[in-house]
Design an enzyme around this catalytic site. Structure first.
Site, PDB file in Angstrom:
ATOM      1  N   GLY A  50       0.862  -1.169   0.000  1.00 38.07           N
ATOM      2  CA  GLY A  50       0.000   0.000   0.000  1.00 38.07           C
ATOM      3  C   GLY A  50       0.903   1.225   0.000  1.00 38.07           C
ATOM      4  O   GLY A  50       1.827   1.315   0.828  1.00 38.07           O
ATOM      5  N   GLN A 186      -5.255  -8.797  -3.756  1.00 37.87           N
ATOM      6  CA  GLN A 186      -5.382  -7.889  -2.610  1.00 37.87           C
ATOM      7  C   GLN A 186      -6.857  -7.620  -2.278  1.00 37.87           C
ATOM      8  O   GLN A 186      -7.188  -7.334  -1.128  1.00 37.87           O
ATOM      9  CB  GLN A 186      -4.678  -6.554  -2.893  1.00 37.87           C
ATOM     10  CG  GLN A 186      -3.164  -6.624  -2.896  1.00 37.87           C
ATOM     11  CD  GLN A 186      -2.612  -6.836  -4.284  1.00 37.87           C
ATOM     12  OE1 GLN A 186      -3.248  -7.449  -5.127  1.00 37.87           O
ATOM     13  NE2 GLN A 186      -1.417  -6.339  -4.546  1.00 37.87           N
ATOM     14  N   ASP A 227      -1.070   5.056  -6.441  1.00 40.79           N
ATOM     15  CA  ASP A 227       0.340   4.967  -6.026  1.00 40.79           C
ATOM     16  C   ASP A 227       1.136   6.183  -6.467  1.00 40.79           C
ATOM     17  O   ASP A 227       2.230   6.429  -5.949  1.00 40.79           O
ATOM     18  CB  ASP A 227       0.976   3.691  -6.584  1.00 40.79           C
ATOM     19  CG  ASP A 227       0.530   2.492  -5.761  1.00 40.79           C
ATOM     20  OD1 ASP A 227      -0.637   2.100  -5.886  1.00 40.79           O
ATOM     21  OD2 ASP A 227       1.354   1.994  -4.964  1.00 40.79           O
TER      22      ASP A 227
HETATM   23  O1  MRU Z   1       0.886  -3.539  -4.876  1.00 39.38           O
HETATM   24  P1  MRU Z   1       0.090  -2.969  -3.744  1.00 39.38           P
HETATM   25  O2  MRU Z   1      -0.783  -3.949  -3.077  1.00 39.38           O
HETATM   26  O3  MRU Z   1       0.955  -2.200  -2.795  1.00 39.38           O
HETATM   27  O4  MRU Z   1      -0.864  -1.918  -4.462  1.00 39.38           O
HETATM   28  C1  MRU Z   1      -1.668  -1.086  -3.681  1.00 39.38           C
HETATM   29  C2  MRU Z   1      -2.548  -0.206  -4.492  1.00 39.38           C
HETATM   30  O5  MRU Z   1      -2.561  -0.249  -5.700  1.00 39.38           O
HETATM   31  C3  MRU Z   1      -3.358   0.806  -3.748  1.00 39.38           C
HETATM   32  O6  MRU Z   1      -4.497   1.137  -4.464  1.00 39.38           O
HETATM   33  C4  MRU Z   1      -2.517   2.069  -3.538  1.00 39.38           C
HETATM   34  O7  MRU Z   1      -1.292   1.761  -2.946  1.00 39.38           O
HETATM   35  C5  MRU Z   1      -3.215   3.094  -2.732  1.00 39.38           C
HETATM   36  S1  MRU Z   1      -3.526   2.458  -1.117  1.00 39.38           S
HETATM   37  C6  MRU Z   1      -3.998   3.518  -0.047  1.00 39.38           C
END
Ligand code: MRU
Length: 339
Positions: A50, A186, A227
Site C-alpha cells: 500500500g 489484494q 500509487d
Molecule cells: O501492490 P500494492 O498492493 O501495494 O498496491 C496497492 C494499491 O494499488 C493501492 O491502491 C494504492 O497503494 C493506494 S492504497 C492507499
C-alpha cells in the site's frame, strides 16, 4: 519513539513489527523488522504494502535505526536502499525525502520525531479524505473498489476504503463490490477481510465481472486509491484500474480516485513519466499465500506482469484529496500544485 499502533504496523517498546499481509486473511502473523534489508525484503514480497504504508514503514525503520545508534552516513545509505524497494508508489520517496530533511537539519536525533509526525499525519490525511469522499456518496450506494486501500495500506482508515469506512460510520450503509484483484488478490484476500472487520455489506467478484455489473446499473460509484498522481491528474494504481475507468466511462458510472498529497508527484508531468513496476512470472502462472504455492499454467508460459497501470485524467470524475474534491477543470488548472 512513542508507541505507535496501526492495523498492519506497530512499534511498541521500540520494537517495530509488520503484520504479514502475504499470509492474510487466514493467518495473522506479526514479523519483527530490525534492518533495512528486512524491510526491503518485506516490501518486495508485499508483506507490507500500500503506497502510504510502505512510506511510513520505511520512515519508522529509519527512525529506529537512528535510535539504535546507526551513524549518519549509514542512515543515508539505508534511506537510498529503501527508496529503491518499489518504484511506483511515490509516497515511499516523498516520506524518505521528509526524513532526510530532518536528518540534514537535526542529525539522527531528529528522525524519531519526524517519523512519528509522518505516522500521525497519515492518520489525519485519511480522516480528511474519508470525510471529503463520504460527503459525495448517498446513503445505500453501491460502490465498486479495486485492490486494497484501507487500514492495511495506510496508518489510518485508508483512502478509498477510508471513504467506505466513513460511510459505514455515518450510518449510510454502503454495499461494496470487491474486485478480487489478480494477480496478487489484494481485493479477495485483504479488502474482503477489512469489509468483514468493518461489518460492511460486500460482494466479492472476479475482476472480469465489473463491466457486467455496471451494464446492469448495479454500481453507483467506483472508488480507487493511487500509487502516484502526475501533475496533470493521470494516475497509477493497481493493474486493472484503467479497465475499470474505461468501463465506467462507457457506462456513465462516476469514477473517483482517493489519495493524500503524499501520493502526488509534481515532477511527473503526466502518466507516461510514471515508472511502472514489472513483477515476476510466478504471480501470473499461479498464486501463493498461506494456502501454499499453486502453479496452474505451463511452468514455462511467457508472462506479462505490470503491477500497476495508468488511468488518464480524462477518465476521472473527481480526485478526492485530503484538501478537497477536484474535477477535471480544476485539475487541468493546476489544483494539484496549489495547496
Ligand atoms: O501492490 P500494492 O498492493 O501495494 O498496491 C496497492 C494499491 O494499488 C493501492 O491502491 C494504492 O497503494 C493506494 S492504497 C492507499
Amino acid at each position: 519513539m512513542k508507541d505507535l499502533i496501526a492495523t498492519s504496523i506497530r512499534c511498541i517498546n521500540d520494537q517495530l513489527e509488520v503484520l504479514d499481509q502475504h499470509q492474510l486473511p487466514h493467518c495473522e502473523r506479526w514479523l519483527p523488522c530490525n534492518s533495512a534489508a528486512e524491510m526491503i525484503a518485506m516490501i518486495k514480497k508485499l508483506q507490507i504494502r500500500g503506497a502510504p504504508l510502505i512510506g511510513i514503514g520505511a520512515s519508522l525503520l529509519l527512525a529506529r535505526l537512528a535510535e539504535e545508534g546507526m551513524p549518519e552516513p549509514e542512515l543515508r545509505e539505508a534511506a537510498e536502499q529503501l527508496r529503491a524497494a518499489r518504484p511506483t508508489a511515490v509516497n515511499l520517496m516523498n516520506n524518505l525525502d521528509t526524513m532526510l530533511e530532518a536528518l540534514n537539519v537535526g542529525g539522527p536525533a531528529a528522525l524519531p520525531a519526524q517519523a512519528e509526525r509522518l505516522f500521525d499525519e497519515d492518520i489525519e490525511l485519511c480522516q480528511k479524505m474519508s470525510a471529503n469522499g463520504a460527503a459525495l456518496i448517498s446513503a445505500g450506494a453501491s460502490i465498486l473498489t479495486h485492490c486494497n486501500t484501507g487500514s492495511l495500506a495506510t496508518a489510518g482508515a485508508g483512502t478509498a476504503i477510508g471513504v467506505i469506512t466513513e460511510l459505514q460510520k455515518q450510518g449510510k450503509a454502503p454495499h461494496v463490490f470487491v474486485d478480487e484483484t489478480r494477480p496478487l488478490l489484494q481485493g479477495g484476500r485483504l479488502t474482503a477481510w477489512e469489509m468483514q472487520q468493518l461489518g460492511v455489506d460486500y460482494t466479492l467478484i472476479c475482476d472480469n465481472m465489473a463491466a457486467m455489473l455496471m451494464a446492469q446499473g448495479k454500481v453507483d460509484a467506483i472508488l480507487v486509491g493511487s500509487d502516484r498522481i502526475a501533475a496533470n491528474g493521470d494516475f497509477a494504481n493497481k493493474v486493472g484500474t484503467y479497465s475499470l475507468a474505461v468501463n465506467a466511462h462507457y457506462h456513465n458510472v462516476p469514477f473517483y480516485v482517493v489519495a493524500p498529497y503524499t501520493t502526488v508527484d509534481l515532477e511527473c508531468p503526466n502518466g507516461d513519466a510514471i515508472p511502472i513496476e514489472q513483477r515476476g512470472a510466478a504471480e501470473v502462472r499461479g498464486v501463493s499465500g498461506s494456502f501454499g504455492d499453486v502453479c496452474w499454467s505451463p511452468t514455462e508460459a511467457h508472462v506479462f506482469n505490470p503491477a500497476f497501470d495508468v488511468t488518464p485524467a480524462k477518465l476521472v470524475t473527481g480526485w478526492i484529496l485530503d484538501n478537497g474534491v477536484f474535477d477535471q477543470v480544476q485539475i487541468a488548472a493546476g489544483a494539484l500544485a496549489n495547496r
